[in-house]
Design a protein around this motif. Structure first.
Motif, PDB file in Angstrom:
ATOM      1  N   PHE A  34       0.851  -1.189   0.000  1.00 16.89           N
ATOM      2  CA  PHE A  34       0.000   0.000   0.000  1.00 16.89           C
ATOM      3  C   PHE A  34       0.889   1.242   0.000  1.00 16.89           C
ATOM      4  O   PHE A  34       1.985   1.218   0.583  1.00 16.89           O
ATOM      5  CB  PHE A  34      -0.943  -0.009   1.197  1.00 16.89           C
ATOM      6  N   VAL A  48       2.284  -5.984   1.965  1.00 15.96           N
ATOM      7  CA  VAL A  48       1.373  -6.870   2.695  1.00 15.96           C
ATOM      8  C   VAL A  48       1.609  -8.306   2.232  1.00 15.96           C
ATOM      9  O   VAL A  48       1.769  -9.214   3.033  1.00 15.96           O
ATOM     10  CB  VAL A  48      -0.091  -6.455   2.426  1.00 15.96           C
ATOM     11  N   HIS A  96      -4.344 -15.848   9.343  1.00 16.82           N
ATOM     12  CA  HIS A  96      -4.788 -15.053  10.481  1.00 16.82           C
ATOM     13  C   HIS A  96      -5.322 -13.706  10.031  1.00 16.82           C
ATOM     14  O   HIS A  96      -4.988 -13.224   8.955  1.00 16.82           O
ATOM     15  CB  HIS A  96      -3.651 -14.875  11.484  1.00 16.82           C
ATOM     16  N   SER A  97      -6.105 -13.101  10.902  1.00 14.51           N
ATOM     17  CA  SER A  97      -6.719 -11.820  10.593  1.00 14.51           C
ATOM     18  C   SER A  97      -5.640 -10.782  10.258  1.00 14.51           C
ATOM     19  O   SER A  97      -4.625 -10.709  10.943  1.00 14.51           O
ATOM     20  CB  SER A  97      -7.519 -11.380  11.812  1.00 14.51           C
ATOM     21  N   GLY A  98      -5.853 -10.046   9.187  1.00 11.80           N
ATOM     22  CA  GLY A  98      -4.925  -8.976   8.823  1.00 11.80           C
ATOM     23  C   GLY A  98      -3.724  -9.423   8.013  1.00 11.80           C
ATOM     24  O   GLY A  98      -2.835  -8.629   7.728  1.00 11.80           O
ATOM     25  N   CYS A  99      -3.672 -10.694   7.594  1.00 13.26           N
ATOM     26  CA  CYS A  99      -2.491 -11.149   6.863  1.00 13.26           C
ATOM     27  C   CYS A  99      -2.573 -10.774   5.389  1.00 13.26           C
ATOM     28  O   CYS A  99      -1.577 -10.875   4.674  1.00 13.26           O
ATOM     29  CB  CYS A  99      -2.294 -12.657   7.019  1.00 13.26           C
ATOM     30  N   GLY A 100      -3.738 -10.322   4.931  1.00 15.71           N
ATOM     31  CA  GLY A 100      -3.815  -9.863   3.541  1.00 15.71           C
ATOM     32  C   GLY A 100      -4.708 -10.710   2.661  1.00 15.71           C
ATOM     33  O   GLY A 100      -4.603 -10.667   1.442  1.00 15.71           O
ATOM     34  N   LYS A 101      -5.633 -11.450   3.269  1.00 15.34           N
ATOM     35  CA  LYS A 101      -6.521 -12.311   2.495  1.00 15.34           C
ATOM     36  C   LYS A 101      -7.447 -11.481   1.603  1.00 15.34           C
ATOM     37  O   LYS A 101      -7.566 -11.731   0.407  1.00 15.34           O
ATOM     38  CB  LYS A 101      -7.360 -13.197   3.433  1.00 15.34           C
ATOM     39  N   SER A 102      -8.089 -10.477   2.214  1.00 19.65           N
ATOM     40  CA  SER A 102      -8.999  -9.637   1.431  1.00 19.65           C
ATOM     41  C   SER A 102      -8.233  -8.900   0.342  1.00 19.65           C
ATOM     42  O   SER A 102      -8.732  -8.737  -0.777  1.00 19.65           O
ATOM     43  CB  SER A 102      -9.692  -8.617   2.329  1.00 19.65           C
ATOM     44  N   THR A 103      -7.013  -8.487   0.682  1.00 18.78           N
ATOM     45  CA  THR A 103      -6.195  -7.782  -0.296  1.00 18.78           C
ATOM     46  C   THR A 103      -5.948  -8.673  -1.513  1.00 18.78           C
ATOM     47  O   THR A 103      -6.097  -8.233  -2.655  1.00 18.78           O
ATOM     48  CB  THR A 103      -4.865  -7.377   0.363  1.00 18.78           C
TER      49      THR A 103
HETATM   50  N1  LIG Z   1      -6.392   0.448   1.598  1.00 15.69           N
HETATM   51  C1  LIG Z   1      -5.412   0.107   2.457  1.00 15.69           C
HETATM   52  N2  LIG Z   1      -4.387   0.958   2.712  1.00 15.69           N
HETATM   53  C2  LIG Z   1      -3.391   0.616   3.566  1.00 15.69           C
HETATM   54  N3  LIG Z   1      -3.330  -0.556   4.218  1.00 15.69           N
HETATM   55  C3  LIG Z   1      -4.303  -1.459   4.011  1.00 15.69           C
HETATM   56  C4  LIG Z   1      -5.406  -1.167   3.121  1.00 15.69           C
HETATM   57  N4  LIG Z   1      -6.235  -2.244   3.111  1.00 15.69           N
HETATM   58  C5  LIG Z   1      -5.682  -3.148   3.954  1.00 15.69           C
HETATM   59  N5  LIG Z   1      -4.530  -2.689   4.494  1.00 15.69           N
HETATM   60  C6  LIG Z   1      -3.653  -3.417   5.412  1.00 15.69           C
HETATM   61  O1  LIG Z   1      -3.272  -4.616   4.798  1.00 15.69           O
HETATM   62  C7  LIG Z   1      -3.272  -5.678   5.734  1.00 15.69           C
HETATM   63  C8  LIG Z   1      -4.129  -6.825   5.221  1.00 15.69           C
HETATM   64  O2  LIG Z   1      -5.490  -6.456   5.216  1.00 15.69           O
HETATM   65  P1  LIG Z   1      -6.633  -7.448   4.747  1.00 15.69           P
HETATM   66  O3  LIG Z   1      -6.305  -7.943   3.397  1.00 15.69           O
HETATM   67  O4  LIG Z   1      -7.931  -6.757   4.901  1.00 15.69           O
HETATM   68  O5  LIG Z   1      -6.504  -8.614   5.817  1.00 15.69           O
HETATM   69  P2  LIG Z   1      -7.447  -9.890   6.045  1.00 15.69           P
HETATM   70  O6  LIG Z   1      -8.549  -9.846   5.063  1.00 15.69           O
HETATM   71  O7  LIG Z   1      -6.535 -11.051   5.868  1.00 15.69           O
HETATM   72  O8  LIG Z   1      -7.929  -9.827   7.461  1.00 15.69           O
HETATM   73  C9  LIG Z   1      -3.756  -5.110   7.045  1.00 15.69           C
HETATM   74  O9  LIG Z   1      -2.654  -4.913   7.876  1.00 15.69           O
HETATM   75  C10 LIG Z   1      -4.379  -3.799   6.675  1.00 15.69           C
HETATM   76  O10 LIG Z   1      -4.174  -2.851   7.682  1.00 15.69           O
END
Ligand SMILES: Nc1ncnc2c1ncn2[C@@H]1O[C@H](COP(=O)(O)OP(=O)(O)O)[C@@H](O)[C@H]1O
Ligand SMILES: [Mg+2]
Lengths: 266, 286
Positions: free
Chosen positions: A16, A23, A42-49
């Motif tokens: 980002f 990430v 785990h939560s916050g590892c970047g799955k949604s990303t």
């Molecule tokens: N738009 C963004 N800008 C900056 N950091 C982001 C953004 N979206 C997510 N992150 C960071 O990227 C990491 C992974 O987020 P995310 O993919 O949502 O995790 P998950 O879905 O695995 O819980 C997190 O640490 C989050 O803070």
């Protein structure tokens, strides 16, 4: 290795703009047509990303995604997303929410009546016909998630992307919806990538389980092939040694080798 | 055991019979609980007013005197006795006409400008500081300029309404457009909804609750401004009526007029709020 897989994620890194470290780093995955793939971590590892990049909603910093040999860089109806929090438009009824997607994608050349028929058929697929004229504010969380799934399915996507689709639901509703998704996957044969943090859910539904290491710099730690025959029944599998072994493998990965950083620190 | 056996037998009969209706008194009770307190307090207020203003040294008339002197204003709101001597209802209509015109113009221009600022970063950066300064100018400060420009009372008053009501409409609309949730934008991106269609089908409905909040604040300010403006410009209108009553020392008339002003402001607010509820049905609930 020269031949491309159906969906190929190659050396994908995402950083980002304002963050010092990526990430995800060097994520590579090959997914065959019709496969059901879960991504767990785990939560916050970047799955949604990761899912958002496949959806085309986020640009890749390095590497990329190929679907049928074509590079993915914009969002499109061939990669329909079911979002973590359903994301239905609250001012439209259930039917209208799905109809809007139909109208702009598969239904471009259809007549009005054909679009409506298509919409109602898809709603029947997720068993939501009874609430077709309700607004999202008037139905339960599980029903909203069904409509979200219907909206995605109605586009007849090549790849269905599910971001923790059952995360916010109670256990009974979740089990019910998992069965529905299994049935729909068997009926339509679409390729599915599902984000989850529920180990049993991953084992029950998937052909492959992709385990991500902790972020930042998360990468694919391990890929587990779940060889269980389909159709699967959650009750019969409960005592199946192959099911238990798969579950244990994922649990070991998540809790022994890559425990949540916050938990180990505590 | 007996209980277990008899219950299932009785159940079908109970289930098919209608539930006993609560008695008439019991059904009216919740309404009474809502109506009684305001009624009681209003009565107390009038009694206190009567007591405080009945003395010989009092500057203001008590309610009994207001009724005695000005009951005609209440009972016959639409009389015309020639010139500006006409019923309060007619003055009120004159004011409402100006407010309606000024407010509708403000709504159209305000929503359009708000949508522009909300969508365009350039417009936002350029216009927002100007708006933030202009919106703090008190409504009546515009009146002299307005009179100089229009040379007539009615268009000047309408302009004052317009310029008073437009700021909250612009600002709320812009905020609404900027706050369209990322989720909705993602949905639109996946189904490739773009350009004007994206705007009409996603942005506008998502911003509608904000727009109506702006309209509601706007109508309130417009009603505040018209009364003050009419006191200065004369002619017809409820504001002028109050000023005229003060000049002719008809204090009782002022009390009645204030009552009318309050009720009208309340009704205007309710109308805009109801329109908002109707137009944004469902949007706010989730
Ligand atoms: N738009 C963004 N800008 C900056 N950091 C982001 C953004 N979206 C997510 N992150 C960071 O990227 C990491 C992974 O987020 P995310 O993919 O949502 O995790 P998950 O879905 O695995 O819980 C997190 O640490 C989050 O803070
Ligand atoms: Mg997530």
């Amino acid at each position: 290795m020269t031949a491309h897989a159906y969906l190929e994620i190659s050396n994908l890194s995402i950083q980002f703009p304002k963050s010092p470290v990526p990430v995800l780093r060097d994520v590579t995955l090959r997914i065959d047509k019709g496969q059901y793939v879960s991504v767990i971590g785990h939560s916050g590892c970047g799955k949604s990303t990761l899912l958002n990049v496949v959806a085309g909603l986020l640009p890749a910093t390095a590497g990329g995604v190929l679907l049928e040999g074509q590079e993915v860089n914009t969002p499109g109806p061939d990669r329909a997303v079911v979002f973590q929090n359903h994301s239905l438009l609250p001012w439209l009824t259930v039917t209208e929410n799905v109809l809007m997607a139909v109208e702009l994608t598969v239904g471009r050349k259809m007549s009005k009546a054909e679009r409506l028929a298509w919409t109602l058929e898809t709603l029947a697929l997720v068993k939501m016909t009874h609430a077709k004229d309700k607004r999202p504010g008037e139905i339960s969380g599980g029903m909203k998630q069904r409509v979200g799934i219907a909206r995605a399915l109605a586009m007849r996507p090549k790849v269905l992307l599910l971001d923790e689709p059952f995360g916010a639901l109670d256990a009974l509703t979740r089990a019910h919806l998992q069965d529905e998704v299994m049935r729909i996957h068997a009926d339509l044969g679409c390729t599915v990538i599902m984000i989850t943090h529920d180990v049993e859910e991953a084992v029950l539904l998937s052909d492959q389980i992709v385990m991500l290491t902790n972020g930042p710099n998360a990468r694919v730690g391990e890929v587990l092939e779940v060889g269980l025959p389909r159709p699967r029944s959650r009750i019969a599998l409960g005592a199946d040694p192959r099911f238990l072994a798969a579950r244990e493998a994922v649990l070991t990965f998540l809790h022994d080798r890559h425990a949540a950083p916050t938990l180990t620190a505590a | 055991m007996n209980v277990l056996v008899t219950r299932p037998e009785a159940a079908p009969i109970l289930a098919s019979a209608p539930l006993p209706q609560p008695s008439r008194v019991a059904r009216l009770r919740p309404y009474a609980a809502n109506i009684l307190p305001p009624l009681l307090l209003t009565l107390l207020f009038f009694l206190a007013w009567e007591a405080l203003c009945s003395g010989p040294g009092s500057n203001l008339p008590p309610p009994s005197q207001v009724w005695a002197e000005s009951s005609e204003l209440i009972l016959r709101p639409f009389y015309i006795r020639g010139g500006l001597d006409r019923g309060l209802g007619l003055h009120l209509f004159a004011s409402l006409e100006r407010v309606a015109l000024g407010f509708v113009l403000a709504a159209i221009a305000g929503i359009a400008l708000g949508l522009l600022i909300g969508t365009s970063d350039f417009a936002m950066k350029g216009l927002d500081p100007i708006f933030q300064v202009l919106r703090t100018v008190p409504p009546l400060a515009w009146l002299p300029l307005s009179l100089a420009a229009f040379r007539e009372a009615t268009p000047s008053a309408i302009f004052v309404i317009f310029i008073t009501a437009i700021w909250p409409i612009i600002i709320n609309t812009a905020v609404g457009v900027r706050n369209v949730p990322q989720d909705y934008r993602n949905v639109a991106a996946v189904i490739q909804l773009r350009g004007p269609a994206f705007f009409w089908r996603i942005v506008l409905p998502a911003a509608a609750p904000y727009i109506f909040t702006g309209l509601r604040i706007g109508i309130g300010l417009a009603w505040l401004a018209i009364i003050a403006a009419e006191m200065l410009i004369g002619g017809v209108g409820i504001g002028f009526f109050i000023w005229d009553a003060w000049n002719s020392s008809h204090l009782s008339d002022i009390f009645v007029a204030l009552f009318y002003v309050g009720i009208t402001g309340f009704v205007l607010d309710r109308i805009v709020s109801a329109l908002g509820q109707l137009a944004t049905r469902g949007t706010q609930s989730s």
